[in-house]
Design a protein around this motif. Sequence first.
Motif, PDB file in Angstrom:
ATOM      1  N   ALA A 121      -6.948   1.840  -5.106  1.00 39.71           N
ATOM      2  CA  ALA A 121      -7.637   0.588  -4.769  1.00 39.71           C
ATOM      3  C   ALA A 121      -7.427  -0.445  -5.877  1.00 39.71           C
ATOM      4  CB  ALA A 121      -9.125   0.848  -4.553  1.00 39.71           C
ATOM      5  N   ALA A 122      -7.468   0.008  -7.138  1.00 37.54           N
ATOM      6  CA  ALA A 122      -7.231  -0.896  -8.273  1.00 37.54           C
ATOM      7  C   ALA A 122      -5.793  -1.403  -8.258  1.00 37.54           C
ATOM      8  CB  ALA A 122      -7.536  -0.180  -9.580  1.00 37.54           C
ATOM      9  N   ILE A 123      -4.851  -0.522  -7.938  1.00 40.85           N
ATOM     10  CA  ILE A 123      -3.440  -0.911  -7.869  1.00 40.85           C
ATOM     11  C   ILE A 123      -3.234  -1.992  -6.813  1.00 40.85           C
ATOM     12  CG2 ILE A 123      -1.157  -0.101  -7.110  1.00 40.85           C
ATOM     13  CD1 ILE A 123      -1.803   2.562  -8.550  1.00 40.85           C
ATOM     14  N   PHE A 124      -3.806  -1.791  -5.648  1.00 40.35           N
ATOM     15  CA  PHE A 124      -3.628  -2.772  -4.578  1.00 40.35           C
ATOM     16  C   PHE A 124      -4.353  -4.085  -4.885  1.00 40.35           C
ATOM     17  CE2 PHE A 124      -1.505   0.465  -2.345  1.00 40.35           C
ATOM     18  CZ  PHE A 124      -0.855  -0.120  -1.269  1.00 40.35           C
ATOM     19  N   THR A 125      -5.437  -4.005  -5.639  1.00 40.61           N
ATOM     20  CA  THR A 125      -6.107  -5.233  -6.073  1.00 40.61           C
ATOM     21  C   THR A 125      -5.182  -6.049  -6.976  1.00 40.61           C
ATOM     22  OG1 THR A 125      -8.289  -4.184  -5.943  1.00 40.61           O
ATOM     23  CG2 THR A 125      -8.119  -6.178  -7.277  1.00 40.61           C
ATOM     24  N   LEU A 126      -4.476  -5.361  -7.861  1.00 36.09           N
ATOM     25  CA  LEU A 126      -3.512  -6.055  -8.714  1.00 36.09           C
ATOM     26  C   LEU A 126      -2.336  -6.582  -7.902  1.00 36.09           C
ATOM     27  CD1 LEU A 126      -3.354  -3.972 -12.034  1.00 36.09           C
ATOM     28  CD2 LEU A 126      -4.631  -6.040 -11.528  1.00 36.09           C
ATOM     29  N   TYR A 127      -1.979  -5.883  -6.823  1.00 32.72           N
ATOM     30  CA  TYR A 127      -0.933  -6.401  -5.937  1.00 32.72           C
ATOM     31  C   TYR A 127      -1.332  -7.764  -5.382  1.00 32.72           C
ATOM     32  CZ  TYR A 127       1.444  -1.815  -5.609  1.00 32.72           C
ATOM     33  OH  TYR A 127       2.131  -0.653  -5.875  1.00 32.72           O
ATOM     34  N   ILE A 128      -2.607  -7.915  -5.033  1.00 27.32           N
ATOM     35  CA  ILE A 128      -3.087  -9.206  -4.516  1.00 27.32           C
ATOM     36  C   ILE A 128      -2.931 -10.294  -5.567  1.00 27.32           C
ATOM     37  CG2 ILE A 128      -5.112 -10.494  -3.718  1.00 27.32           C
ATOM     38  CD1 ILE A 128      -6.154  -7.926  -2.454  1.00 27.32           C
ATOM     39  N   SER A 129      -3.324  -9.975  -6.807  1.00 29.42           N
ATOM     40  CA  SER A 129      -3.176 -10.946  -7.900  1.00 29.42           C
ATOM     41  C   SER A 129      -1.705 -11.282  -8.115  1.00 29.42           C
ATOM     42  CB  SER A 129      -3.786 -10.383  -9.191  1.00 29.42           C
ATOM     43  OG  SER A 129      -5.170 -10.159  -9.040  1.00 29.42           O
ATOM     44  N   TRP A 130      -0.864 -10.262  -8.047  1.00 32.58           N
ATOM     45  CA  TRP A 130       0.582 -10.446  -8.227  1.00 32.58           C
ATOM     46  C   TRP A 130       1.111 -11.387  -7.151  1.00 32.58           C
ATOM     47  CZ3 TRP A 130       5.581  -9.702  -6.427  1.00 32.58           C
ATOM     48  CH2 TRP A 130       6.577  -9.475  -7.381  1.00 32.58           C
ATOM     49  N   ASP A 131       0.687 -11.184  -5.909  1.00 30.24           N
ATOM     50  CA  ASP A 131       1.114 -12.059  -4.811  1.00 30.24           C
ATOM     51  C   ASP A 131       0.624 -13.489  -5.019  1.00 30.24           C
ATOM     52  OD1 ASP A 131       2.538 -10.169  -3.436  1.00 30.24           O
ATOM     53  OD2 ASP A 131       0.981  -9.748  -1.951  1.00 30.24           O
ATOM     54  N   PHE A 132      -0.612 -13.630  -5.502  1.00 31.00           N
ATOM     55  CA  PHE A 132      -1.154 -14.971  -5.708  1.00 31.00           C
ATOM     56  C   PHE A 132      -0.306 -15.741  -6.717  1.00 31.00           C
ATOM     57  CE2 PHE A 132      -3.950 -17.612  -8.478  1.00 31.00           C
ATOM     58  CZ  PHE A 132      -4.098 -18.680  -7.593  1.00 31.00           C
ATOM     59  N   TYR A 133      -0.006 -15.111  -7.848  1.00 23.93           N
ATOM     60  CA  TYR A 133       0.769 -15.816  -8.867  1.00 23.93           C
ATOM     61  C   TYR A 133       2.220 -16.037  -8.432  1.00 23.93           C
ATOM     62  CZ  TYR A 133      -3.212 -15.421 -11.943  1.00 23.93           C
ATOM     63  OH  TYR A 133      -4.463 -15.541 -12.480  1.00 23.93           O
ATOM     64  N   GLU A 174       1.319 -11.757   2.211  1.00 23.29           N
ATOM     65  CA  GLU A 174       0.216 -11.575   1.271  1.00 23.29           C
ATOM     66  C   GLU A 174      -1.030 -11.052   1.982  1.00 23.29           C
ATOM     67  OE1 GLU A 174       3.383 -13.692  -0.258  1.00 23.29           O
ATOM     68  OE2 GLU A 174       2.190 -14.304   1.480  1.00 23.29           O
ATOM     69  N   ALA A 175      -1.235 -11.475   3.232  1.00 20.47           N
ATOM     70  CA  ALA A 175      -2.366 -10.999   4.022  1.00 20.47           C
ATOM     71  C   ALA A 175      -2.235  -9.505   4.310  1.00 20.47           C
ATOM     72  CB  ALA A 175      -2.464 -11.782   5.326  1.00 20.47           C
ATOM     73  N   ILE A 176      -1.014  -9.039   4.472  1.00 19.38           N
ATOM     74  CA  ILE A 176      -0.773  -7.614   4.696  1.00 19.38           C
ATOM     75  C   ILE A 176      -1.277  -6.810   3.502  1.00 19.38           C
ATOM     76  CG2 ILE A 176       1.063  -5.877   4.861  1.00 19.38           C
ATOM     77  CD1 ILE A 176       2.646  -8.021   6.492  1.00 19.38           C
ATOM     78  N   THR A 177      -1.006  -7.304   2.310  1.00 16.69           N
ATOM     79  CA  THR A 177      -1.483  -6.623   1.099  1.00 16.69           C
ATOM     80  C   THR A 177      -3.005  -6.605   1.051  1.00 16.69           C
ATOM     81  OG1 THR A 177       0.501  -7.320  -0.108  1.00 16.69           O
ATOM     82  CG2 THR A 177      -1.382  -6.604  -1.427  1.00 16.69           C
ATOM     83  N   VAL A 178      -3.636  -7.699   1.438  1.00 21.43           N
ATOM     84  CA  VAL A 178      -5.097  -7.762   1.455  1.00 21.43           C
ATOM     85  C   VAL A 178      -5.660  -6.740   2.445  1.00 21.43           C
ATOM     86  CG1 VAL A 178      -7.081  -9.188   2.108  1.00 21.43           C
ATOM     87  CG2 VAL A 178      -5.274 -10.148   0.671  1.00 21.43           C
ATOM     88  N   GLY A 179      -5.048  -6.641   3.618  1.00 17.70           N
ATOM     89  CA  GLY A 179      -5.506  -5.684   4.608  1.00 17.70           C
ATOM     90  C   GLY A 179      -5.406  -4.249   4.127  1.00 17.70           C
ATOM     91  N   TRP A 180      -4.308  -3.903   3.498  1.00 18.40           N
ATOM     92  CA  TRP A 180      -4.140  -2.540   2.989  1.00 18.40           C
ATOM     93  C   TRP A 180      -5.039  -2.280   1.785  1.00 18.40           C
ATOM     94  CZ3 TRP A 180      -2.511   1.507   5.377  1.00 18.40           C
ATOM     95  CH2 TRP A 180      -1.623   1.382   6.443  1.00 18.40           C
ATOM     96  N   THR A 181      -5.343  -3.320   1.024  1.00 18.88           N
ATOM     97  CA  THR A 181      -6.301  -3.159  -0.073  1.00 18.88           C
ATOM     98  C   THR A 181      -7.668  -2.792   0.482  1.00 18.88           C
ATOM     99  OG1 THR A 181      -5.101  -4.806  -1.391  1.00 18.88           O
ATOM    100  CG2 THR A 181      -7.360  -4.282  -2.081  1.00 18.88           C
ATOM    101  N   ALA A 182      -8.063  -3.461   1.555  1.00 21.58           N
ATOM    102  CA  ALA A 182      -9.337  -3.137   2.207  1.00 21.58           C
ATOM    103  C   ALA A 182      -9.339  -1.680   2.661  1.00 21.58           C
ATOM    104  CB  ALA A 182      -9.572  -4.072   3.392  1.00 21.58           C
ATOM    105  N   PHE A 183      -8.216  -1.226   3.205  1.00 19.41           N
ATOM    106  CA  PHE A 183      -8.117   0.162   3.662  1.00 19.41           C
ATOM    107  C   PHE A 183      -8.319   1.137   2.503  1.00 19.41           C
ATOM    108  CE2 PHE A 183      -5.493   3.980   4.232  1.00 19.41           C
ATOM    109  CZ  PHE A 183      -6.046   4.503   5.396  1.00 19.41           C
ATOM    110  N   PHE A 184      -7.695   0.865   1.365  1.00 23.26           N
ATOM    111  CA  PHE A 184      -7.819   1.780   0.232  1.00 23.26           C
ATOM    112  C   PHE A 184      -9.226   1.757  -0.365  1.00 23.26           C
ATOM    113  CE2 PHE A 184      -3.143   1.857   0.246  1.00 23.26           C
ATOM    114  CZ  PHE A 184      -2.950   3.213   0.065  1.00 23.26           C
TER     115      PHE A 184
END
Length: 253
Positions: A121-133, A174-184
Motif C-alpha cells: 500500500a505504501a509502494i502504491f501511494t508513492l506511485y501516485i506521487s511519482w505520477d503526479f510529479y 494515473e487514475a488506474i494507479t489510484v484505483g489499485w492503490t485503493a485495492f491494496f
Amino acid sequence: MADETQVTEAKSKLAKADFTIDFIDPLFAVAIHIGFVEGLLNEHWLHERVFPHTWADFANLALFVSAFWTIVASWVGYHKSIQSKPIMGQRRFVLDILLLALYIFLLLYFRDPIAEAIILAAIFTLYISWDFYKTVEYSDRYYNSAPVPSGLVFLSWCFAEWLQPGRHIHLRSEAITVGWTAFFFVLIPLALLPLSGSDGGKFAFAAIFVLANTIYRYDKGSQGTWICSIPFKIFIAAIIGYLVLYHTKVLCF
C-alpha cells in the motif's frame, strides 16, 4: 542561435535522464541482493541444503516469489514509463530511491502477509506521487496551458476518473494507479483476519499479490480494463462491506 540553445537544452535533459537510469538500475539489483541474502537465504531449508518440504516452507516461498515479482514488474514498468517521459526533475528521482528502500523491506518481511500488505500500500501511494510529479514535469502534455493542480486536486481528479471514467480522460493512466492503490489499502484489514498467518492464508495472499501486480501492469497498457470496470469496483466494495461487518462483530466468519 535559439535553435542551438534548444538543442543544447535537449541534450542536457537526455544526459540527465541517462544518468538517472544508470544510477537507479543497479539499485534494483542491490535491493534484490539484500532481499535474498537477508531474507530468503535465512530460511532453514537453505541452511540445511535441502528442498522445502513442509507447507510452511512452501507458503513462505510463495510470499517471497510474490514480493520478487512485484519488484521485477516494477522494473519493467519503470523503464516503459521513462522511455516516453524521462525523469527531468529531482522529485521523481528521490521517490525512486524511497521505492527501492520499500522493495528491500518487501523482501525482508516476506513471511508476514500483514507487513507485505502495508508495504505494498505504501509502494502504491508513492506511485501516485511519482505520477503526479510526472505530470508536473510534462504539464504541457497533461494540462495544456492550464495551471498545474495541487497534489490534492490531482488526487481528486484521478479518483473521479477511476470511479467515473471519462471525467478526466487525460489522467486515465494515473487514475488506474489510484484505483489499485485503493485495492491494496483494502487488503490491509483483510490481512488482519486470523487465517491470514496460516499456511493457506499465506498462499492466498501470495496469489493475490502476484495477480494484482500483474493485472495492474496490464491495466496500465489497456486503459484500466480491470480496475475501472464496474464489476471490479463492486468486488472492492463487497470486500469493504465484509470487513466492516466482520470487525463490528456482525459477522464471525
